[in-house]
Design a protein around this motif. Structure first.
Motif, PDB file in Angstrom:
ATOM      1  N   GLU A  26       0.833  -1.209   0.000  1.00 30.24           N
ATOM      2  CA  GLU A  26       0.000   0.000   0.000  1.00 30.24           C
ATOM      3  C   GLU A  26       0.866   1.258   0.000  1.00 30.24           C
ATOM      4  OE1 GLU A  26      -3.331   0.562  -0.274  1.00 30.24           O
ATOM      5  OE2 GLU A  26      -3.356  -1.567  -0.840  1.00 30.24           O
ATOM      6  N   TYR A  27       1.936   1.221   0.780  1.00 27.79           N
ATOM      7  CA  TYR A  27       2.840   2.374   0.841  1.00 27.79           C
ATOM      8  C   TYR A  27       3.516   2.611  -0.509  1.00 27.79           C
ATOM      9  CZ  TYR A  27       6.407   5.585   2.534  1.00 27.79           C
ATOM     10  OH  TYR A  27       7.210   6.683   2.722  1.00 27.79           O
ATOM     11  N   ALA A  28       3.872   1.540  -1.182  1.00 27.55           N
ATOM     12  CA  ALA A  28       4.548   1.655  -2.476  1.00 27.55           C
ATOM     13  C   ALA A  28       3.680   2.354  -3.512  1.00 27.55           C
ATOM     14  CB  ALA A  28       4.957   0.269  -2.981  1.00 27.55           C
ATOM     15  N   LYS A  29       2.373   2.261  -3.352  1.00 23.66           N
ATOM     16  CA  LYS A  29       1.471   2.910  -4.304  1.00 23.66           C
ATOM     17  C   LYS A  29       1.606   4.430  -4.277  1.00 23.66           C
ATOM     18  CE  LYS A  29      -2.022  -0.790  -4.195  1.00 23.66           C
ATOM     19  NZ  LYS A  29      -3.410  -1.151  -3.800  1.00 23.66           N
ATOM     20  N   GLY A  30       2.161   4.946  -3.205  1.00 24.36           N
ATOM     21  CA  GLY A  30       2.351   6.387  -3.097  1.00 24.36           C
ATOM     22  C   GLY A  30       3.655   6.879  -3.687  1.00 24.36           C
ATOM     23  N   LEU A  31       4.430   5.987  -4.321  1.00 20.57           N
ATOM     24  CA  LEU A  31       5.718   6.380  -4.877  1.00 20.57           C
ATOM     25  C   LEU A  31       5.619   7.528  -5.872  1.00 20.57           C
ATOM     26  CD1 LEU A  31       8.759   5.994  -5.138  1.00 20.57           C
ATOM     27  CD2 LEU A  31       8.311   4.190  -6.837  1.00 20.57           C
ATOM     28  N   PRO A  32       4.681   7.507  -6.823  1.00 24.42           N
ATOM     29  CA  PRO A  32       4.605   8.643  -7.755  1.00 24.42           C
ATOM     30  C   PRO A  32       4.444   9.981  -7.044  1.00 24.42           C
ATOM     31  CG  PRO A  32       3.296   6.813  -8.564  1.00 24.42           C
ATOM     32  CD  PRO A  32       3.709   6.452  -7.173  1.00 24.42           C
ATOM     33  N   ASP A  33       3.625  10.020  -6.000  1.00 25.85           N
ATOM     34  CA  ASP A  33       3.437  11.269  -5.249  1.00 25.85           C
ATOM     35  C   ASP A  33       4.743  11.710  -4.595  1.00 25.85           C
ATOM     36  OD1 ASP A  33       0.679  11.609  -5.750  1.00 25.85           O
ATOM     37  OD2 ASP A  33       0.178  10.177  -4.180  1.00 25.85           O
ATOM     38  N   ARG A  34       5.491  10.749  -4.037  1.00 24.42           N
ATOM     39  CA  ARG A  34       6.738  11.107  -3.353  1.00 24.42           C
ATOM     40  C   ARG A  34       7.793  11.575  -4.346  1.00 24.42           C
ATOM     41  NH1 ARG A  34       4.897   6.671  -0.411  1.00 24.42           N
ATOM     42  NH2 ARG A  34       6.225   5.170  -1.486  1.00 24.42           N
ATOM     43  N   ILE A  35       7.816  10.978  -5.527  1.00 25.61           N
ATOM     44  CA  ILE A  35       8.773  11.414  -6.546  1.00 25.61           C
ATOM     45  C   ILE A  35       8.438  12.822  -7.020  1.00 25.61           C
ATOM     46  CG2 ILE A  35       9.507  11.029  -8.943  1.00 25.61           C
ATOM     47  CD1 ILE A  35       9.493   8.045  -8.317  1.00 25.61           C
TER      48      ILE A  35
END
Length: 206
Positions: A26-35
């Motif tokens: 679930e956390y990995a799904k937020g990668l685009p936002d963090r990038i």
């Protein structure tokens, strides 16, 4: 279960690790936002140039797109200096490690090596060897990295260049970094041992 019970990883149970894997996925799904957020933060880092680090990154991606580069290479051009804040002495490897699970090995290799290849433009002024990259001349992606640096990286410090905004590239960032990590259709067949990407990252071909 709200948290695992173990205090040492070796004491964890299968159920606990399945629980943690679900949270990590679930956390990995937020990668685009963090990038995207990390890219925005490049607006206020590494001064002295006529453009900000974000401006340089956007300009590199804009030039890549204008030259007809594919989506993976455009995104690579966009984030190639993302490590400047936290890995100032090995920023190329930092960016390559972010890209590695989502793009073909060629792209990973180019970003991994671009810092070395950029030395040709200035290392001689600082007592370094501008031709250090020559040991890689027989690598199949050598010329592609030369071209990346010449056409898109070293040329992208021009405050007058018509550079596209981050919002233009956001859909592409979300597309690439929402892929399933290490999906063979994008990165090729890999194992947990030495893969094509591991070879690529090493700087030599086999």
């Amino acid at each position: 279960m709200e948290t695992v019970q173990f205090r040492q990883m070796k004491d964890g149970t299968k159920e606990e690790y399945l629980f943690l894997t679900k949270h990590e996925d679930e956390y990995a799904k937020g990668l685009p936002d963090r990038i995207l957020e990390a890219l925005k933060n490049l607006e206020n880092t590494l001064s002295g140039y006529q453009v900000s680090r974000l401006g340089h990154s956007l300009q590199s991606a804009t030039r890549a797109e204008a030259d007809g580069a594919d989506e993976e290479m455009i995104v690579a051009a966009l984030i190639h200096d993302l490590g400047d804040d936290l890995a100032p002495h090995n920023h190329s490897q930092y960016a390559a490690s972010i890209l590695r699970p989502y793009v073909r090995p060629e792209v990973t290799w180019i970003i991994n090596q671009h810092g070395l290849f950029q030395n040709v433009y200035y290392a001689h002024f600082l007592g370094g060897d501008p031709n250090e990259r020559d040991y890689l001349k027989d690598h199949p992606w050598y010329q592609a990295c030369v071209d990346f640096c010449e056409k898109w990286d070293q040329s992208s410090f021009d405050p007058d260049y018509p550079t596209k905004p981050l919002s233009h590239f956001e859909p592409l960032v979300r597309k690439i970094f929402s892929r399933t990590a290490f999906d063979p259709q994008y990165v090729g067949e890999q194992t947990m041992g030495k893969s094509a990407v591991d070879i690529a990252m090493s700087g030599t071909s086999e």
